[in-house]
Design a protein around this motif. Structure first.
Motif, short mmCIF file in Angstrom:
data_model
loop_
_atom_site.label_atom_id
_atom_site.label_comp_id
_atom_site.label_asym_id
_atom_site.label_seq_id
_atom_site.Cartn_x
_atom_site.Cartn_y
_atom_site.Cartn_z
N ARG A 160 -1.06 1.78 -11.51
CA ARG A 160 -0.55 1.78 -10.13
C ARG A 160 -0.53 0.39 -9.50
NH1 ARG A 160 -3.90 5.66 -6.95
NH2 ARG A 160 -2.33 7.17 -7.55
N GLU B 153 2.15 1.76 -3.53
CA GLU B 153 1.08 2.23 -4.42
C GLU B 153 0.81 3.71 -4.23
OE1 GLU B 153 -2.47 -0.14 -4.25
OE2 GLU B 153 -1.40 -1.96 -4.81
N GLU B 154 0.90 4.20 -2.99
CA GLU B 154 0.65 5.62 -2.72
C GLU B 154 1.65 6.53 -3.42
OE1 GLU B 154 0.12 6.87 1.32
OE2 GLU B 154 -1.06 5.09 1.78
N GLU C 11 -1.56 7.18 -10.77
CA GLU C 11 -2.55 6.21 -11.25
C GLU C 11 -2.15 5.60 -12.59
OE1 GLU C 11 -5.75 3.86 -10.84
OE2 GLU C 11 -5.34 5.45 -9.38
N PRO D 46 0.81 -1.23 0.00
CA PRO D 46 0.00 0.00 0.00
C PRO D 46 0.84 1.27 0.00
CG PRO D 46 -0.92 -1.60 1.53
CD PRO D 46 0.42 -2.13 1.09
N ALA D 47 1.96 1.28 0.73
CA ALA D 47 2.82 2.47 0.75
C ALA D 47 3.45 2.70 -0.63
CB ALA D 47 3.91 2.32 1.81
N GLY E 198 2.51 11.83 -8.54
CA GLY E 198 3.37 10.77 -8.01
C GLY E 198 4.34 10.29 -9.07
#
Length: 106
Positions: free
Chosen positions: A35, A8-9, A13, A5-6, A86
Protein backbone atom coordinates in the motif's frame (compact mmCIF):
# COMPACT_ATOMS: atom_id res chain seq x y z
CA UNK A 1 -0.32 17.20 -5.91
CA UNK A 2 -2.82 14.64 -4.68
CA UNK A 3 -3.88 13.33 -1.33
CA UNK A 4 -1.55 10.48 -0.40
CA UNK A 5 -3.50 9.31 2.68
CA UNK A 6 -6.74 9.18 0.66
CA UNK A 7 -5.00 7.18 -2.07
CA UNK A 8 -3.57 4.74 0.49
CA UNK A 9 -7.06 4.19 1.94
CA UNK A 10 -8.30 2.95 -1.45
CA UNK A 11 -5.50 0.39 -1.76
CA UNK A 12 -5.46 -3.08 -0.24
CA UNK A 13 -2.54 -3.75 2.10
CA UNK A 14 -1.01 -6.22 -0.39
CA UNK A 15 -1.74 -4.24 -3.61
CA UNK A 16 0.62 -4.83 -6.54
CA UNK A 17 1.16 -2.48 -9.47
CA UNK A 18 2.45 -4.02 -12.71
CA UNK A 19 3.56 -1.97 -15.72
CA UNK A 20 4.10 -3.16 -19.27
CA UNK A 21 6.24 -0.68 -21.13
CA UNK A 22 8.02 -3.38 -23.10
CA UNK A 23 11.34 -1.61 -22.61
CA UNK A 24 10.07 1.13 -24.92
CA UNK A 25 7.86 3.32 -22.73
CA UNK A 26 8.89 4.74 -19.38
CA UNK A 27 7.42 2.23 -16.97
CA UNK A 28 8.57 0.31 -13.92
CA UNK A 29 10.33 -2.88 -14.96
CA UNK A 30 9.51 -4.63 -11.69
CA UNK A 31 6.20 -4.89 -9.83
CA UNK A 32 5.65 -2.36 -7.05
CA UNK A 33 4.02 -3.97 -4.02
CA UNK A 34 2.42 -2.81 -0.80
CA UNK A 35 0.00 0.00 0.00
CA UNK A 36 2.60 2.59 1.01
CA UNK A 37 4.96 1.89 -1.90
CA UNK A 38 2.25 1.82 -4.56
CA UNK A 39 0.73 5.07 -3.29
CA UNK A 40 4.15 6.77 -3.27
CA UNK A 41 4.90 5.38 -6.75
CA UNK A 42 1.67 6.77 -8.18
CA UNK A 43 2.18 10.12 -6.48
CA UNK A 44 5.74 10.37 -7.83
CA UNK A 45 4.74 10.19 -11.50
CA UNK A 46 1.36 11.94 -11.18
CA UNK A 47 2.49 15.49 -12.03
CA UNK A 48 3.82 14.53 -15.47
CA UNK A 49 1.50 11.60 -16.16
CA UNK A 50 -2.01 13.00 -15.66
CA UNK A 51 -1.64 16.65 -16.78
CA UNK A 52 -3.91 17.46 -19.77
CA UNK A 53 -5.05 13.83 -19.96
CA UNK A 54 -8.41 12.53 -21.06
CA UNK A 55 -9.70 9.34 -19.46
CA UNK A 56 -12.15 7.08 -21.27
CA UNK A 57 -13.69 4.08 -19.52
CA UNK A 58 -13.70 1.00 -21.77
CA UNK A 59 -13.92 -2.77 -21.44
CA UNK A 60 -10.69 -4.70 -21.97
CA UNK A 61 -10.33 -8.44 -21.46
CA UNK A 62 -13.86 -8.50 -20.07
CA UNK A 63 -13.07 -5.97 -17.33
CA UNK A 64 -13.48 -2.22 -16.93
CA UNK A 65 -10.36 -0.27 -17.85
CA UNK A 66 -9.33 3.33 -18.42
CA UNK A 67 -7.69 4.58 -21.59
CA UNK A 68 -5.50 7.56 -20.83
CA UNK A 69 -4.85 9.93 -23.74
CA UNK A 70 -3.29 13.29 -24.42
CA UNK A 71 -4.20 15.24 -27.55
CA UNK A 72 -6.18 12.24 -28.79
CA UNK A 73 -3.24 9.83 -28.51
CA UNK A 74 -3.56 6.95 -26.03
CA UNK A 75 -0.40 6.60 -23.95
CA UNK A 76 -1.64 4.16 -21.30
CA UNK A 77 -4.40 1.80 -20.34
CA UNK A 78 -5.06 1.10 -16.69
CA UNK A 79 -6.86 -2.01 -15.50
CA UNK A 80 -7.80 -2.17 -11.82
CA UNK A 81 -8.85 -5.23 -9.82
CA UNK A 82 -10.46 -4.74 -6.43
CA UNK A 83 -11.80 -6.78 -3.56
CA UNK A 84 -13.45 -5.99 -0.25
CA UNK A 85 -9.99 -4.99 1.03
CA UNK A 86 -9.62 -2.31 -1.67
CA UNK A 87 -7.72 -2.05 -4.94
CA UNK A 88 -5.44 -5.07 -5.02
CA UNK A 89 -3.99 -4.95 -8.54
CA UNK A 90 -3.10 -2.24 -11.02
CA UNK A 91 -1.99 -3.16 -14.52
CA UNK A 92 -0.55 -0.32 -16.62
CA UNK A 93 -0.25 -1.13 -20.34
CA UNK A 94 2.13 1.38 -21.91
CA UNK A 95 3.81 -0.65 -24.67
CA UNK A 96 3.21 1.34 -27.89
CA UNK A 97 2.39 -1.67 -30.10
CA UNK A 98 -0.21 -2.94 -27.62
CA UNK A 99 -1.69 0.53 -27.28
CA UNK A 100 -2.03 0.85 -31.05
CA UNK A 101 -4.50 -2.05 -30.96
CA UNK A 102 -6.20 -0.79 -27.81
CA UNK A 103 -6.64 2.73 -29.25
CA UNK A 104 -9.38 1.41 -31.52
CA UNK A 105 -11.59 1.26 -28.40
CA UNK A 106 -11.86 5.07 -28.35
Amino acid sequence: MGDLPALEEMLAEDVVSYADGGGVARASKIPVAGRTRVAAYIKAFAPRFWIDSTITVVEANGRPAALIARDGVVYAMLNIAASEEGIDRLLWVMHPSKLARISTLL
